[in-house]
Scaffold this motif. Structure first.
Motif, mmCIF file in Angstrom:
data_model
loop_
_atom_site.group_PDB
_atom_site.id
_atom_site.type_symbol
_atom_site.label_atom_id
_atom_site.label_comp_id
_atom_site.label_asym_id
_atom_site.label_seq_id
_atom_site.Cartn_x
_atom_site.Cartn_y
_atom_site.Cartn_z
ATOM 1 N N GLN A 59 16.790 3.327 21.531
ATOM 2 C CA GLN A 59 16.809 1.894 21.237
ATOM 3 C C GLN A 59 16.371 1.692 19.793
ATOM 4 O O GLN A 59 15.370 2.262 19.356
ATOM 5 N N LEU A 60 17.120 0.892 19.063
ATOM 6 C CA LEU A 60 16.808 0.607 17.665
ATOM 7 C C LEU A 60 16.242 -0.810 17.529
ATOM 8 O O LEU A 60 16.566 -1.699 18.316
ATOM 9 N N THR A 61 15.402 -1.004 16.501
ATOM 10 C CA THR A 61 14.993 -2.370 16.173
ATOM 11 C C THR A 61 16.217 -3.111 15.620
ATOM 12 O O THR A 61 17.167 -2.478 15.153
ATOM 13 N N PRO A 62 16.211 -4.445 15.673
ATOM 14 C CA PRO A 62 17.373 -5.204 15.183
ATOM 15 C C PRO A 62 17.772 -4.864 13.752
ATOM 16 O O PRO A 62 18.962 -4.920 13.410
ATOM 17 N N ASP A 63 16.790 -4.502 12.892
ATOM 18 C CA ASP A 63 17.134 -4.163 11.507
ATOM 19 C C ASP A 63 17.551 -2.710 11.344
ATOM 20 O O ASP A 63 17.841 -2.265 10.231
ATOM 21 N N LYS A 64 17.568 -1.955 12.473
ATOM 22 C CA LYS A 64 17.998 -0.552 12.483
ATOM 23 C C LYS A 64 17.167 0.332 11.554
ATOM 24 O O LYS A 64 17.646 1.317 11.020
ATOM 25 N N LYS A 65 15.884 -0.007 11.409
ATOM 26 C CA LYS A 65 14.994 0.807 10.587
ATOM 27 C C LYS A 65 14.094 1.719 11.421
ATOM 28 O O LYS A 65 13.542 2.683 10.903
ATOM 29 N N PHE A 66 13.905 1.378 12.721
ATOM 30 C CA PHE A 66 13.030 2.160 13.583
ATOM 31 C C PHE A 66 13.743 2.444 14.897
ATOM 32 O O PHE A 66 14.601 1.666 15.346
ATOM 33 N N VAL A 67 13.365 3.578 15.510
ATOM 34 C CA VAL A 67 13.984 3.993 16.771
ATOM 35 C C VAL A 67 12.888 4.432 17.734
ATOM 36 O O VAL A 67 11.844 4.949 17.327
ATOM 37 N N ALA A 68 13.116 4.186 19.018
ATOM 38 C CA ALA A 68 12.189 4.619 20.069
ATOM 39 C C ALA A 68 12.994 5.022 21.283
ATOM 40 O O ALA A 68 14.193 4.729 21.401
ATOM 41 N N CYS A 70 13.318 4.284 25.061
ATOM 42 C CA CYS A 70 12.943 3.274 26.047
ATOM 43 C C CYS A 70 13.693 3.530 27.342
ATOM 44 O O CYS A 70 14.722 4.219 27.381
ATOM 45 N N LEU A 71 13.184 2.947 28.419
ATOM 46 C CA LEU A 71 13.885 3.028 29.697
ATOM 47 C C LEU A 71 15.121 2.145 29.656
ATOM 48 O O LEU A 71 15.222 1.191 28.872
ATOM 49 N N ASP A 72 16.056 2.460 30.519
ATOM 50 C CA ASP A 72 17.284 1.671 30.586
ATOM 51 C C ASP A 72 16.946 0.212 30.927
ATOM 52 O O ASP A 72 16.111 -0.052 31.790
ATOM 53 N N GLY A 73 17.553 -0.748 30.218
ATOM 54 C CA GLY A 73 17.286 -2.165 30.453
ATOM 55 C C GLY A 73 16.193 -2.721 29.570
ATOM 56 O O GLY A 73 15.880 -3.912 29.647
ATOM 57 N N GLN A 74 15.590 -1.860 28.731
ATOM 58 C CA GLN A 74 14.560 -2.320 27.805
ATOM 59 C C GLN A 74 15.128 -2.374 26.387
ATOM 60 O O GLN A 74 16.146 -1.750 26.085
ATOM 61 N N HIS A 75 14.451 -3.125 25.522
ATOM 62 C CA HIS A 75 14.825 -3.179 24.110
ATOM 63 C C HIS A 75 13.580 -2.969 23.276
ATOM 64 O O HIS A 75 12.453 -3.230 23.716
ATOM 65 N N LEU A 76 13.767 -2.479 22.044
ATOM 66 C CA LEU A 76 12.656 -2.190 21.155
ATOM 67 C C LEU A 76 12.328 -3.430 20.347
ATOM 68 O O LEU A 76 13.186 -4.031 19.701
ATOM 69 N N THR A 77 11.060 -3.844 20.355
ATOM 70 C CA THR A 77 10.640 -5.052 19.649
ATOM 71 C C THR A 77 9.307 -4.807 18.971
ATOM 72 O O THR A 77 8.520 -3.950 19.408
#
Length: 338
Positions: A59-68, A70-77
């Motif tokens: 999962q990427l942050t909206p600005d595509k600068k960080f990645v993590a 995450c479980l399916d159905g989650q988003h990185l914030t």
């Protein structure tokens, strides 16, 4: 050209940024995503890789600068200041340095223990029909406060006052000019015909600052003298009636008695106080006359405030009554794009 051999594989388990929340990695400037793997060019020219393990997904942050991962159905914030979290849909990472951070439903806050709706400050209520304006109770627009503290609807103003000077523009775009023996006529300005500069007065002394409403009688004084000689300035428009052309007079007892009322689309209806006002006779540049047999007759003009004395510094404020100089207070400019 990027090397084709991937020589280093990272299991995405440790956090490089942020002491709270989910581990994240900062992404390089350019990368490719292949399924659950991120591939990028390493510092030594060979491709490197980041891959999520187990049942987690990239999962990427909206600005595509960080990645993590995450479980399916989650988003990185989150961000570098607050840390990051893998939050469920319709949830965000919220909180503060004092309470810590947590994933909470959108619109809620985290108080250090639980997610809860943000407490709204009790809004101050105003009495007597007033509303809160900049933290204070005041009467709504179009109303004014009276002695008992309540709000009363204001009467609409004509925007015209005694002591001020105005020029008249007819519907064909031409001015009301002094045409010598022909009196005042609607026509083009020439060397011998100058647009009138009309001061509105309720008495001979022309006391200033009095509003002029449709029920008021007023007189008009032309500040300009004769275009060629400058003679006969500050004379009154006379009371010529029933076809005789309205001209000038120095005798206040013979001054014409006028009334004026607002008209749609920024115009005004100029008439007599007890008589009507109309064209004196058919002409390309028609003159004016009072008509005793048609008291409702009027001539339509756009009336614009102009300086009575063009050399006074106070003229700098002549447009302060409207944010749009083209409106000049004659029409409602509230919807204008300023």
């Amino acid at each position: 050209m990027r090397a084709k051999t991937i020589i280093s594989t990272f299991l995405f388990q440790a956090s490089l940024i942020g002491a709270q929340g989910v581990p994240v990695r900062k992404l390089p400037g350019e990368f490719d995503i292949d399924g659950n793997t991120i591939i990028f060019e390493g510092t030594d020219g060979f491709d490197s890789m980041m891959r999520c393990s187990g049942n987690t997904v990239i999962q990427l942050t909206p600005d595509k600068k960080f990645v993590a991962c995450c479980l399916d159905g989650q988003h990185l914030t989150g961000d570098e200041k607050t840390g990051f979290d893998c939050c469920a849909d319709d949830h965000d990472r919220v909180g503060s340095a004092a309470t810590g951070y947590h994933c909470c439903p959108k619109g809620q806050i985290f108080d250090g223990q639980v997610c809860k709706a943000e407490e709204k400050k009790e809004e101050e209520t105003c009495a007597n029909g007033k509303i809160l304006v900049n933290g204070k109770c005041a009467c709504p627009p179009g109303t004014k406060e009276i002695e008992d503290g309540t709000c009363e609807k204001e009467e609409c103003s004509s925007g015209l006052e005694t002591g001020k000077c105005y020029e008249f523009t007819a519907e064909n775009g031409e001015r009301l000019v002094f045409a010598g023996a022909w009196g005042y006529a609607v026509g083009p300005e020439t060397k011998a015909r100058r647009s009138g500069k009309f001061r509105f007065c309720k008495d001979k002394e022309c006391a200033a600052g009095q509003p002029i409403n449709p029920s008021d009688m007023f007189y008009m004084q032309d500040v300009h003298g004769h275009p060629r000689t400058g003679t006969r300035p500050n004379q009154w428009l006379n009371n010529a009636a029933n076809g005789r052309h309205i001209g000038k007079t120095n005798d206040f007892s013979k001054a014409g008695k006028f009334s004026v009322s607002k008209w749609p689309c920024g115009k005004y209806c100029l008439s007599g106080f007890s008589a009507g006002l109309g064209i004196a006779c058919p002409a390309a540049d028609p003159s004016m006359s009072f008509y005793e047999n048609d008291t409702q007759a009027c001539m339509r003009f756009e009336i614009t405030e102009i300086p009575c004395d063009i050399r006074k510094d106070e003229n700098n404020c002549i447009w302060n009554n409207s944010p749009d100089q083209c409106c000049g207070g004659k029409v409602d400019c509230s919807a204008a794009k300023l």
